[in-house]
Motif scaffolding. Structure first.
Motif, PDB file in Angstrom:
ATOM      1  N   ILE A   8      85.385 122.911 117.028  1.00 53.10           N
ATOM      2  CA  ILE A   8      85.106 122.337 115.711  1.00 53.10           C
ATOM      3  C   ILE A   8      83.966 121.336 115.868  1.00 53.10           C
ATOM      4  O   ILE A   8      84.093 120.316 116.548  1.00 53.10           O
ATOM      5  N   GLY A   9      82.849 121.637 115.241  1.00 52.67           N
ATOM      6  CA  GLY A   9      81.653 120.810 115.342  1.00 52.67           C
ATOM      7  C   GLY A   9      80.489 121.638 115.842  1.00 52.67           C
ATOM      8  O   GLY A   9      80.524 122.160 116.960  1.00 52.67           O
ATOM      9  N   GLY A  34      81.339 124.752 111.802  1.00 52.67           N
ATOM     10  CA  GLY A  34      80.705 123.487 111.438  1.00 52.67           C
ATOM     11  C   GLY A  34      80.462 123.383 109.948  1.00 52.67           C
ATOM     12  O   GLY A  34      80.361 124.396 109.242  1.00 52.67           O
ATOM     13  N   GLU A  35      80.343 122.151 109.469  1.00 52.71           N
ATOM     14  CA  GLU A  35      80.180 121.916 108.027  1.00 52.71           C
ATOM     15  C   GLU A  35      78.764 122.184 107.534  1.00 52.71           C
ATOM     16  O   GLU A  35      78.550 122.548 106.380  1.00 52.71           O
ATOM     17  N   LYS A  80      84.123 123.416 106.320  1.00 54.90           N
ATOM     18  CA  LYS A  80      84.728 122.162 106.764  1.00 54.90           C
ATOM     19  C   LYS A  80      86.203 122.376 107.064  1.00 54.90           C
ATOM     20  O   LYS A  80      86.966 122.806 106.196  1.00 54.90           O
ATOM     21  N   THR A  95      90.184 125.787 106.713  1.00 52.39           N
ATOM     22  CA  THR A  95      88.974 125.180 106.166  1.00 52.39           C
ATOM     23  C   THR A  95      89.152 124.840 104.694  1.00 52.39           C
ATOM     24  O   THR A  95      90.151 125.200 104.064  1.00 52.39           O
ATOM     25  N   LEU A 108      87.322 119.550 120.152  1.00 45.84           N
ATOM     26  CA  LEU A 108      86.899 118.730 119.014  1.00 45.84           C
ATOM     27  C   LEU A 108      85.578 118.062 119.364  1.00 45.84           C
ATOM     28  O   LEU A 108      85.501 117.195 120.244  1.00 45.84           O
ATOM     29  N   THR A 110      83.471 116.799 116.756  1.00 45.45           N
ATOM     30  CA  THR A 110      83.220 116.529 115.334  1.00 45.45           C
ATOM     31  C   THR A 110      82.209 115.423 115.087  1.00 45.45           C
ATOM     32  O   THR A 110      81.804 115.196 113.947  1.00 45.45           O
ATOM     33  N   ARG A 246      84.519 110.667 113.913  1.00 47.07           N
ATOM     34  CA  ARG A 246      85.291 111.502 113.007  1.00 47.07           C
ATOM     35  C   ARG A 246      86.512 112.090 113.732  1.00 47.07           C
ATOM     36  O   ARG A 246      86.566 113.270 114.049  1.00 47.07           O
ATOM     37  N   LEU A 249      90.894 114.618 112.282  1.00 53.08           N
ATOM     38  CA  LEU A 249      91.628 115.861 112.550  1.00 53.08           C
ATOM     39  C   LEU A 249      92.572 115.703 113.736  1.00 53.08           C
ATOM     40  O   LEU A 249      93.640 116.325 113.785  1.00 53.08           O
ATOM     41  N   VAL A 282      82.427 111.534 119.171  1.00 49.72           N
ATOM     42  CA  VAL A 282      83.779 111.278 118.662  1.00 49.72           C
ATOM     43  C   VAL A 282      84.717 110.775 119.750  1.00 49.72           C
ATOM     44  O   VAL A 282      85.810 110.299 119.456  1.00 49.72           O
TER      45      VAL A 282
END
Length: 412
Positions: A8-9, A34-35, A80, A95, A108, A110, A246, A249, A282
């Protein structure tokens, strides 16, 4: 069945984990989610070369799209992750759109978000931040119409933006709440040098100054008010007052998280659940050189090196993280390069002449070198970085003679 590893990221750390997994021979499923709308790219140039028009979006790409296809790495942008949970057989990430992504192990990466202004007027149009490519593009889109720009925050990003703005003859005011620039990263000598350097290049720099209100006209920022009542005209405001990790999560999985939201990891990049690793901005990790105390390292070097270790830990490796932290910042024609961590130093040695825009500051603790800040002096920077990597020393009494090359002074 093949194992699923979810990352994630989609930044530098996330991409590096995926690459290392494949390099280490992992043949299971690797997915990066990723966002952002973009694939993994370099962030450091955004406030420097990209803003100055010396780099474009394509040159920022960490890998071309075909690389991910060739290495069977699935990249999912614009998604996201909002929830994480372990089931009986595997974990599931959900998501914002309701998409479910299964995983057996999790990474992670993030990153962090820029801290936001909270004063009146903080939501006005023209109040900008610099964290991602979209942020940089928003500032560039306004560039031609900006005459007065106020930079709130005297850290790396704020000063890099200020330097580019002065290059294009914008009227620049830097407002910093502390008593010296870049105080979290460099020593007083270097802070004072950059204060004078920015003033000499036409910027106005206000230290120990607090922003209390932003003024606006028709919904767009027009001025920045300080605690003493001064109002500084502003066509745009660039905010660089730090970041917040961040780690939200991680809390959903019951992982250990620090008071500021960083994910606590050990020297193997493992979280409190060995099935989950965390790395990059993070992560709160043991000091990589001494192992004493916990630190956060916001740098590409840490993102890459710690991500390599995190990937190996996911595959059962037991290597420990002992990389020498290094950082850099380009401000006008001044290249600041740092190696090691200078916090807690009890002695310093200045080499060269700051008045000539070329010098270095060596930091010591208990007679051992722990860090260097070098301005336009790559030889001193590299000598200290190599010494730190090898666990060697450079005696302070000998280092003071700048006519002698540092690399010749290295001892055990």
């Amino acid at each position: 069945m093949s194992e699923h590893i979810l990352i994630i990221g989609g930044g530098q750390a996330g991409m590096q984990i995926a690459v290392t997994l494949r390099e280490e021979g992992f043949d299971g499923s690797v997915t990066i989610v990723g966002e952002e709308h973009h694939g993994p790219y370099q962030r450091p140039p955004l406030s420097k070369a990209y803003l100055a028009g010396e780099a474009d979006a394509e040159t920022l790409e960490l890998r071309n799209p075909q690389f991910y296809v060739d290495n069977n790495i699935v990249v999912i942008p614009s998604e996201k992750v909002v929830s994480l949970a372990w089931g009986e057989k595997h974990g599931v990430a959900t998501t914002e759109t309701g998409r479910e992504l299964p995983f057996d192990k999790l990474a992670l990466a993030t990153g962090s978000d820029p801290k936001r202004l909270t004063c009146e007027g903080a939501d006005l149009d023209g109040v900008l931040y610099m964290r991602g490519l979209d942020d940089a593009n928003e500032l560039k889109a306004r560039w031609e119409k900006i005459h007065n720009i106020v930079v709130i925050g005297g850290g790396f990003i704020g000063l890099e933006v200020a330097a580019v703005a002065r290059k294009y003859n914008k009227h620049v005011t830097v407002v910093h709440s502390r008593d010296r620039l870049m105080s979290r990263a460099v020593g007083p000598v270097v802070s004072e040098f950059f204060l004078e350097a920015h003033i000499k290049r036409g910027a106005e720099v206000l230290l120990d100054s607090k922003v209390t209100k932003l003024h606006g006209e028709s919904g767009t920022v027009s001025g920045v008010e300080l605690a003493d009542g001064t109002v500084i005209p502003a066509d745009a405001v660039m905010v660089g007052i730090g970041v917040s990790p961040r780690g939200e999560l991680a809390t959903q999985l019951g992982l250990e998280v620090s008071d500021n939201g960083a994910i606590v990891v050990d020297s193997h990049a493992r979280t409190s659940d060995p099935r989950v690793v965390a790395c990059g901005d993070v992560a709160l990790l043991p000091h990589p050189l001494t192992g004493e105390g916990m630190v956060m390292l916001e740098s590409v070097q840490n993102a890459v090196d710690q991500a390599k270790l995190a990937a190996k830990s996911l595959l059962g490796g037991s290597e420990e993280y002992h990389a020498v932290p290094w950082f850099w910042s380009d401000q006008a024609e001044l290249k600041l390069q740092m190696a090691g961590l200078s916090q807690g130093f009890d002695q310093q040695v200045v080499r060269g002449n700051p008045d000539e825009d070329k010098f270095s500051v060596l930091y010591y603790k208990n007679g051992r070198i722990i860090a260097v800040d070098a301005v336009n002096d790559v030889l001193d920077y590299m000598a200290v970085r190599r010494a730190l990597t090898a666990g060697q020393n450079i005696p302070a009494d000998l280092a003071a003679d700048s006519s002698v090359a540092l690399k010749t002074l290295v001892t055990d």
